[in-house]
Design an enzyme around this catalytic site. Structure first.
Site, PDB file in Angstrom:
ATOM      1  CD  GLN B 257      13.614  -2.510  13.936  1.00  0.00           C
ATOM      2  OE1 GLN B 257      13.201  -3.150  12.977  1.00  0.00           O
ATOM      3  NE2 GLN B 257      14.646  -2.916  14.643  1.00  0.00           N
ATOM      4  CG  HIS B 260      13.964  -6.110  17.546  1.00  0.00           C
ATOM      5  ND1 HIS B 260      14.115  -7.460  17.686  1.00  0.00           N
ATOM      6  CD2 HIS B 260      13.434  -5.923  16.308  1.00  0.00           C
ATOM      7  CE1 HIS B 260      13.705  -8.070  16.583  1.00  0.00           C
ATOM      8  NE2 HIS B 260      13.281  -7.165  15.730  1.00  0.00           N
ATOM      9  CD  GLU B 324      18.695  -4.584  10.836  1.00  0.00           C
ATOM     10  OE1 GLU B 324      18.264  -3.788  11.705  1.00  0.00           O
ATOM     11  OE2 GLU B 324      18.943  -5.783  11.072  1.00  0.00           O
ATOM     12  CG  HIS B 325      14.653  -4.093   8.790  1.00  0.00           C
ATOM     13  ND1 HIS B 325      15.181  -4.028  10.056  1.00  0.00           N
ATOM     14  CD2 HIS B 325      14.722  -5.390   8.420  1.00  0.00           C
ATOM     15  CE1 HIS B 325      15.546  -5.240  10.443  1.00  0.00           C
ATOM     16  NE2 HIS B 325      15.292  -6.095   9.466  1.00  0.00           N
ATOM     17  CG  ASP B 358      11.907  -9.240  11.159  1.00  0.00           C
ATOM     18  OD1 ASP B 358      12.875  -8.858  10.480  1.00  0.00           O
ATOM     19  OD2 ASP B 358      11.229  -8.480  11.876  1.00  0.00           O
ATOM     20  CG  HIS B 417      56.155 -11.070 -11.722  1.00  0.00           C
ATOM     21  ND1 HIS B 417      56.963 -10.892 -10.628  1.00  0.00           N
ATOM     22  CD2 HIS B 417      54.903 -11.274 -11.236  1.00  0.00           C
ATOM     23  CE1 HIS B 417      56.221 -10.970  -9.529  1.00  0.00           C
ATOM     24  NE2 HIS B 417      54.971 -11.199  -9.876  1.00  0.00           N
TER      25      HIS B 417
END
Lengths: 445, 445
Positions: B257, B260, B324-325, B358, B417
């Protein structure tokens, strides 16, 4: 209604144009001030705004009490109670079919992937007040919220000048089992939901319609990490009518859209000049008898009746326009419906008025406007879920998928990604080559 | 990594804090200028930006030619081709299970409602270039676009200085059957996709990652009626490790991670001090051997290793953070997974590295960051569909649902209506009381 006959294709874009959205700068600034006030002073700010904007003294508190809730039920005519219960049942039934079962799939032996629908934990529903309380919208938002199982549902709706909340709103909330009901309206309600105050729980996602202050506030809320249902705009209908259409019904459908507001968008397409002309005449006749005639008349000035040549042309025009509501008042509506690529909700045949979907047939009436039907769906059960993916890989699975990951990660220049696999593969190999394999943590899967 | 032992609950919010997003004003202004240039001058502006930002002379055109596409395939090593094909197959298999069948439901006799998934008609995929071409992201977006059947798929990716596009990107596009490939990167690519130019078709929805210019451009695109996949932020992982965890694997996952980018978010939770300490030592050891060690080191300065007391506490912390993960490096991951309420994608057990998801296990890697896992889902087949509702009501159906609609519409003060229903009910009643009923248009359903 303006009548346009056989417009050339290059004129279509102009005919599909919506009135430009009024993004008044002063609205945004005002809403920002309200957000700051609510975020800084919480309940105190909400009480002041209730006084100033709703003329209501909420000294007894911002939350609807259990006694108020119980009392409201007795104030709703039983005929209306029965109607709301029936609509609730239909909406529940339709949205319940949107449940997806969890499917586990082995993409390779030992590589299992699945997806689970998990409810958004805290949702806020905003229901405008005023003379016409939109209890139908509360049904449309509350039913899927309940079906999804959202643990926390907060309802905000403005107080009446006497400090009470409209009893039909309360009856509907009670039916839905929603008991966190806050007397707050406008941008201040959205501000409260997006950050929380002493009395108002902050939420993860906000749903519901409103005026331009509410719309601007919802946009602002997204900057605080809160999600919203969808971008909002004036309501709209497009009707495709062939020579089988009944001008009386078509006119009634156009008017039921036009009465929503002076900025409602109404478009009628037909391949029959007779239907267009008869419908125009009918619109004028029915208009006279409507309580909201002034509003409808204003909306109709901007609306268009367009003569086109074929069903295919009408469908193409409609898909480009991407209407919120699409009525197919034609002989073979199922056939035409097959070709619909962009619309919020579609009504097939001569006996399916949009009003049915607005209230009680079961479909949701919170739909994308302003051309967003090209890229957004209406509110559904999905709107109250997140879909979380899960995966579990065994030693066998990693032997299969691991080398693929290593090669791809290396090619993207992400060596640590490759190594997270390599180190595990090494452990699997060394575990399988030693008799004490089962005692090593690396052999766990 | 900072080690924090048994923090008090009131400290948790601070520990869950992400680094503040850099919303530099100058980025927004720059992007706005680029949008205006592209909207006004189209291809000419794109050619200038390619020259200025990518150092590429695109005199031969903005689009990748069939010859370029064909040539690229021969430049990709066959081992990598095989790996990409396998990943493609797995991603396809998993996303194919997300197809929903159309279910028609009769909410009342004669009232039929259903929902159809219709593909977004025109989608744009943005894939960044540079030293590490993200062909894996192209798979993650291209596979569901193809499965959904989006008729028009446009790929934008920046040219290399020699005017070519990375061959692995082209190979992957070819595999996906995407042949509209535009040599444009950055904010100018997003501007082109959101309005169209001579060479670039405008689209309804834009997908894909990018730097802060691309992110700002995607936000700006939404003001032009274009939808985007989700708000973007730095990538993040949270690992829950119990005493059964292997510190070597956990360290490798944290590093994959951290590599990145310097703003990657990494959090490790454990109820075992030994695991935390051993993992920290392992991180240092593995770091030394990584090509992207400098980037990872910077990300790790801001990352946290937190000692908590129980699995329940760790789960609660994780759900509040909404990573996220989420990696569950614990003895009974299925049990813990049951309690996950907010996460993008979850990896169960010791042999399930995030890297698998991934690239190749089959799940999507485009996931909500920055806490948006509380209210957003990752990209899935759904992201390429709109769900359109349909309904058809027969005369019998209108007799059932009509009165419910009339009562509710009257109560909301929307008489037009109600009348759209009443006029039809009148026609049904008068048709059924006359022998020539079948000849009247009102009797059509």
């Amino acid at each position: 209604m303006q009548l346009i006959q056989y417009p050339a294709q290059q004129q279509w874009a102009a005919l599909q144009q919506r009135a430009a959205a009024q993004q008044a700068q002063d609205v945004e600034q005002r809403v920002q001030q309200i957000f700051e006030a609510v975020r800084q002073r919480g309940d105190a700010a909400l009480l002041e705004y209730a006084q100033r904007f709703d003329g209501a003294d909420l000294a007894s508190g911002l939350r609807v009490s259990p006694e108020e809730l119980a009392a409201a039920v007795t104030q709703v005519p039983s005929e209306l109670q029965t109607a709301i219960r029936q609509a609730h049942a239909n909406i529940w039934k339709f949205h319940a079919t949107q449940r997806e079962e969890e499917k586990q799939v082995e993409t390779m032996p030992g590589v299992s992937c699945w997806r689970r629908a998990v409810p958004v934990q805290r949702v806020g529903l905003y229901i405008p007040g005023g003379t016409a309380p939109l209890f139908s919208t509360l049904l449309m938002l509350g039913v899927p919220a309940r079906l999804a199982g959202c643990p926390e549902v907060v309802l905000c709706t403005p107080p009446q000048p006497d400090g009470s909340v409209n009893p039909v709103i309360l009856f509907t909330a009670h039916l839905l089992g929603i008991d966190t009901i806050i007397k707050a309206g406008g941008a201040q309600a959205i501000a409260a939901l997006s950050g929380g105050t002493e009395s108002v729980p902050g939420v993860d996602k906000i749903f519901g319609p409103g005026n331009r202050y509410v719309t601007a506030a919802k946009q602002l809320a997204t900057r605080y990490g809160v999600a919203i249902d969808m971008p909002a705009g004036p309501s709209e209908v497009l009707v495709i009518a062939d020579e089988s259409a009944n001008p009386v019904f078509v006119a009634a459908d156009l008017l039921s859209q036009a009465e929503h507001g002076p900025d409602s968008q109404v478009i009628l397409l037909s391949d029959s000049l007779t239907v267009l002309e008869q419908t125009q005449a009918e619109v004028q006749r029915q208009l006279a008898a409507l309580p909201r005639a002034a509003v409808a008349t204003q909306a109709l000035t901007e609306s268009r009746a367009i003569l086109l040549r074929t069903p295919e042309e009408m469908l193409y025009f409609s898909n480009q326009y991407a209407p919120e509501h699409l009525i197919l008042a034609v002989r073979n509506p199922e056939e035409l419906a097959e070709g619909v690529t962009s619309a919020g909700s579609v009504f097939l045949g001569h006996l399916t008025p949009e009003a049915a979907g607005d209230y009680a047939s079961g479909t949701n009436h919170t739909l994308p406007t302003n051309g967003y039907a090209r890229n957004y769906s209406g509110v559904s059960l999905d709107s109250f879920f997140k879909k979380i993916t899960f995966q579990r890989i065994t030693a066998e699975g990693l032997l299969h998928v691991g080398p693929v990951v290593e090669i791809m990660a290396e090619a993207e220049g992400l060596q640590a990604h490759a190594r997270a696999v390599t180190l595990r593969l090494d452990a699997i190999h060394s575990a399988s080559s030693t008799p004490t394999a089962s005692a090593r943590p690396a052999a766990h899967s």
